[in-house]
Write a protein that holds these residues in place. Sequence first.
Motif, PDB file in Angstrom:
ATOM      1  N   LEU A  94     -30.890 -31.840 -41.481  1.00 26.79           N
ATOM      2  CA  LEU A  94     -30.335 -30.525 -41.799  1.00 26.79           C
ATOM      3  C   LEU A  94     -29.545 -30.592 -43.091  1.00 26.79           C
ATOM      4  N   ALA A  95     -28.794 -31.698 -43.212  1.00 22.39           N
ATOM      5  CA  ALA A  95     -27.919 -31.868 -44.371  1.00 22.39           C
ATOM      6  C   ALA A  95     -28.694 -31.764 -45.675  1.00 22.39           C
ATOM      7  N   ARG A 106     -31.931 -24.914 -38.332  1.00 29.14           N
ATOM      8  CA  ARG A 106     -30.683 -24.548 -37.632  1.00 29.14           C
ATOM      9  C   ARG A 106     -30.987 -23.765 -36.362  1.00 29.14           C
ATOM     10  N   LEU A 161     -25.974 -36.805 -25.219  1.00 31.89           N
ATOM     11  CA  LEU A 161     -26.811 -35.996 -26.097  1.00 31.89           C
ATOM     12  C   LEU A 161     -28.274 -36.431 -26.051  1.00 31.89           C
ATOM     13  N   ALA A 260     -23.093 -36.961 -37.276  1.00 33.51           N
ATOM     14  CA  ALA A 260     -22.201 -35.796 -37.347  1.00 33.51           C
ATOM     15  C   ALA A 260     -21.118 -35.873 -36.276  1.00 33.51           C
ATOM     16  N   ALA A 261     -21.487 -36.450 -35.117  1.00 30.83           N
ATOM     17  CA  ALA A 261     -20.544 -36.470 -33.996  1.00 30.83           C
ATOM     18  C   ALA A 261     -19.617 -37.681 -34.027  1.00 30.83           C
ATOM     19  N   ALA A 268     -10.758 -37.139 -34.628  1.00 32.43           N
ATOM     20  CA  ALA A 268      -9.966 -36.099 -33.954  1.00 32.43           C
ATOM     21  C   ALA A 268      -9.358 -36.633 -32.658  1.00 32.43           C
ATOM     22  N   ARG A 336     -21.569 -29.567 -52.576  1.00 30.22           N
ATOM     23  CA  ARG A 336     -22.541 -28.573 -53.033  1.00 30.22           C
ATOM     24  C   ARG A 336     -22.875 -28.853 -54.494  1.00 30.22           C
ATOM     25  N   VAL A 401     -23.136 -20.351 -43.825  1.00 34.78           N
ATOM     26  CA  VAL A 401     -24.399 -20.701 -43.165  1.00 34.78           C
ATOM     27  C   VAL A 401     -24.529 -22.196 -42.839  1.00 34.78           C
ATOM     28  N   SER A 403     -21.882 -23.974 -41.528  1.00 35.93           N
ATOM     29  CA  SER A 403     -20.739 -24.404 -40.711  1.00 35.93           C
ATOM     30  C   SER A 403     -21.230 -25.340 -39.613  1.00 35.93           C
ATOM     31  N   LEU A 405     -22.574 -27.137 -36.614  1.00 36.26           N
ATOM     32  CA  LEU A 405     -23.376 -26.701 -35.461  1.00 36.26           C
ATOM     33  C   LEU A 405     -22.809 -27.234 -34.151  1.00 36.26           C
ATOM     34  N   LEU A 409     -19.372 -28.141 -29.001  1.00 35.45           N
ATOM     35  CA  LEU A 409     -19.476 -29.406 -28.275  1.00 35.45           C
ATOM     36  C   LEU A 409     -18.278 -30.300 -28.603  1.00 35.45           C
TER      37      LEU A 409
HETATM   38  C1  HEM Z   1     -21.528 -29.698 -40.244  1.00 35.17           C
HETATM   39  C2  HEM Z   1     -16.927 -30.769 -39.040  1.00 35.17           C
HETATM   40  C3  HEM Z   1     -18.446 -32.536 -34.775  1.00 35.17           C
HETATM   41  C4  HEM Z   1     -23.006 -31.418 -35.947  1.00 35.17           C
HETATM   42  C5  HEM Z   1     -20.160 -29.822 -40.261  1.00 35.17           C
HETATM   43  C6  HEM Z   1     -19.311 -29.362 -41.332  1.00 35.17           C
HETATM   44  C7  HEM Z   1     -18.031 -29.686 -40.998  1.00 35.17           C
HETATM   45  C8  HEM Z   1     -18.055 -30.329 -39.718  1.00 35.17           C
HETATM   46  C9  HEM Z   1     -16.788 -29.433 -41.838  1.00 35.17           C
HETATM   47  C10 HEM Z   1     -19.777 -28.617 -42.579  1.00 35.17           C
HETATM   48  C11 HEM Z   1     -20.028 -29.536 -43.746  1.00 35.17           C
HETATM   49  C12 HEM Z   1     -20.460 -28.755 -44.977  1.00 35.17           C
HETATM   50  O1  HEM Z   1     -19.971 -27.665 -45.250  1.00 35.17           O
HETATM   51  O2  HEM Z   1     -21.290 -29.301 -45.716  1.00 35.17           O
HETATM   52  C13 HEM Z   1     -16.965 -31.348 -37.788  1.00 35.17           C
HETATM   53  C14 HEM Z   1     -15.778 -31.791 -37.067  1.00 35.17           C
HETATM   54  C15 HEM Z   1     -16.203 -32.286 -35.868  1.00 35.17           C
HETATM   55  C16 HEM Z   1     -17.646 -32.158 -35.833  1.00 35.17           C
HETATM   56  C17 HEM Z   1     -14.351 -31.688 -37.585  1.00 35.17           C
HETATM   57  C18 HEM Z   1     -15.401 -32.896 -34.742  1.00 35.17           C
HETATM   58  C19 HEM Z   1     -14.138 -32.694 -34.516  1.00 35.17           C
HETATM   59  C20 HEM Z   1     -19.797 -32.351 -34.706  1.00 35.17           C
HETATM   60  C21 HEM Z   1     -20.617 -32.698 -33.574  1.00 35.17           C
HETATM   61  C22 HEM Z   1     -21.909 -32.399 -33.917  1.00 35.17           C
HETATM   62  C23 HEM Z   1     -21.889 -31.843 -35.253  1.00 35.17           C
HETATM   63  C24 HEM Z   1     -20.118 -33.268 -32.255  1.00 35.17           C
HETATM   64  C25 HEM Z   1     -23.173 -32.558 -33.139  1.00 35.17           C
HETATM   65  C26 HEM Z   1     -23.403 -33.422 -32.216  1.00 35.17           C
HETATM   66  C27 HEM Z   1     -22.989 -30.905 -37.222  1.00 35.17           C
HETATM   67  C28 HEM Z   1     -24.194 -30.565 -37.962  1.00 35.17           C
HETATM   68  C29 HEM Z   1     -23.767 -30.080 -39.209  1.00 35.17           C
HETATM   69  C30 HEM Z   1     -22.318 -30.133 -39.198  1.00 35.17           C
HETATM   70  C31 HEM Z   1     -25.629 -30.733 -37.469  1.00 35.17           C
HETATM   71  C32 HEM Z   1     -24.665 -29.643 -40.377  1.00 35.17           C
HETATM   72  C33 HEM Z   1     -24.871 -28.147 -40.346  1.00 35.17           C
HETATM   73  C34 HEM Z   1     -25.764 -27.660 -41.479  1.00 35.17           C
HETATM   74  O3  HEM Z   1     -25.929 -28.349 -42.495  1.00 35.17           O
HETATM   75  O4  HEM Z   1     -26.313 -26.556 -41.330  1.00 35.17           O
HETATM   76  N1  HEM Z   1     -19.374 -30.398 -39.284  1.00 35.17           N
HETATM   77  N2  HEM Z   1     -18.055 -31.600 -37.024  1.00 35.17           N
HETATM   78  N3  HEM Z   1     -20.597 -31.830 -35.703  1.00 35.17           N
HETATM   79  N4  HEM Z   1     -21.887 -30.646 -37.997  1.00 35.17           N
HETATM   80 FE1  HEM Z   1     -19.974 -31.019 -37.450  1.00 35.17          FE
END
Ligand code: HEM
Length: 457
Positions: A94-95, A106, A161, A260-261, A268, A336, A401, A403, A405, A409
């Motif tokens: 996705l990234a 997404r 998961l 990501a997780a 945290a 970005r 868009v 943020s 996902l 969880l």
């Molecule tokens: C994206 C924070 C936990 C899956 C992001 C982004 C942030 C973030 C700030 C956006 C990055 C950007 O703007 O480029 C966090 C924090 C977490 C956490 C603080 C825990 C406290 C998780 C978990 C999962 C997850 C548990 C899934 C198992 C994703 C995915 C994206 C993402 C797939 C990419 C979304 C995209 O590109 O459309 N996360 N995340 N995150 N996060 Fe989390």
Amino acid sequence: WTATRDRNCKLPMPKGSMGFPIIGETCHWVMQGAGFHASRRQKYGNVFKTHLLGRPLIRVTGAENVRKVLMGEHTLVSVDWPQSTSTLLGPNSLANSIGDIHRKRRKIFAKVFSHEALESYLPKIQQVIQETLRVWSSNPEPINVYRESQRLSFQMAIRVLLGFRVSEEEMRFLFHTFQEFVDNVFSLPIDLPFSGYRKGIRARDTLQKAIEKAIREKPLCTQGKDYSDALDVLLESAKENGTELSMQELKESTIELIFAAFATTASASTSLVMQLLKHPAVLEKMREELRNCGLLHDGCLCQGELRLDSIYNLKYLDCVIKEVLRLYAPVSGGYRIAMQTFELDGVQIPKGWSVMYSIRDTHDTSAVFKDVQAFDPDRFSAERGEDREGRFHYLPFGGGVRSCLGKQLATLFLKLLAVELAGGSRFELASRTFSRMVSVPVVHPTDGLRVKFFGLD
Ligand code: HEM
């Protein structure tokens, strides 16, 4: 994409220093930790230039500036991770996807984090957390909370998961390989023997092999809504969206989800334990809420089945988790690239430059939070609602868009951990003082936070 100013634009370039040739300010960034961006922001303002991980970069702080970047996805900016991150996560992640492909991916992923899916993961997450806290409490030595939280979030990702049934030995091997992968995901893109980048690539290849084996051996449950894990949901969701995921896509998606997780929730979780140690009154107020909601009796958590609604009813707990993520946002920002030259805070962001929007610095400098450095969960209460002032002041999970996902969880996981800590554990700091915080790859204390856990008598 060259990193020069746009001569057709009259606006000045952002101020800042580009550091040394090739490495730029990367070494300063790694060594100064959280202080790196803060010191430059104080010197050069909310929008400044620097040079990190092999490329020039403009760092952006402040709700209004960040809003413009995040809402400009696909028009002003597009995702652009550092080369090392991009290569290690792979083209199907996705990234790394943009435009329609990103939207489609997404949509497929969204079901993995639906209310229904979360309800089905809840008892399994609770079980992993309880088992972990029992192990921590039975250890006569203090626990390194950051390291052990990484193990906990890794177990959550692998068992809950992905539903992989791996032996203890395989789990240890996967965990160490994954740590190697994460340690090098933000490295200089220099592919030489023993470079961080090469280590990361090797770790990724090993992980992909192990994951392919686990996927092939895993009994898949794709019928009906009785999900057994997120991988099942992902496969079903892909089918519903008229597509089948190839093995390569599955492997990359799997590594991306764990990535990501993994570090984010570990960071945290560590900050949560640290704040509860520093603020016993907050811990006591959480216990009182658990008692009032019938979840804590005579100092013991009720062992009945916990449902999402009972967790969502815990309003003070919600404030505590929000405040932990405000004060110690695990992710410092997102990467970005400018698709066209645009204006931000009176300076030009030239087309082709990398832009990093800042989360932690935006929280730290936001005027909507009173006494910004204080740990004060009540600022998120219904009465005070400091976060109601505008959503780009508070963005631990990013915005727009792209943020997070996994936000629901992650929050659920942290709340379940907090409930177990408040209701079922005793713990105390095992070092004389709290150590300094660093921010790479995610925010954590330098000594990992050494804590002695005790079981309840
Ligand atoms: C994206 C924070 C936990 C899956 C992001 C982004 C942030 C973030 C700030 C956006 C990055 C950007 O703007 O480029 C966090 C924090 C977490 C956490 C603080 C825990 C406290 C998780 C978990 C999962 C997850 C548990 C899934 C198992 C994703 C995915 C994206 C993402 C797939 C990419 C979304 C995209 O590109 O459309 N996360 N995340 N995150 N996060 Fe989390």
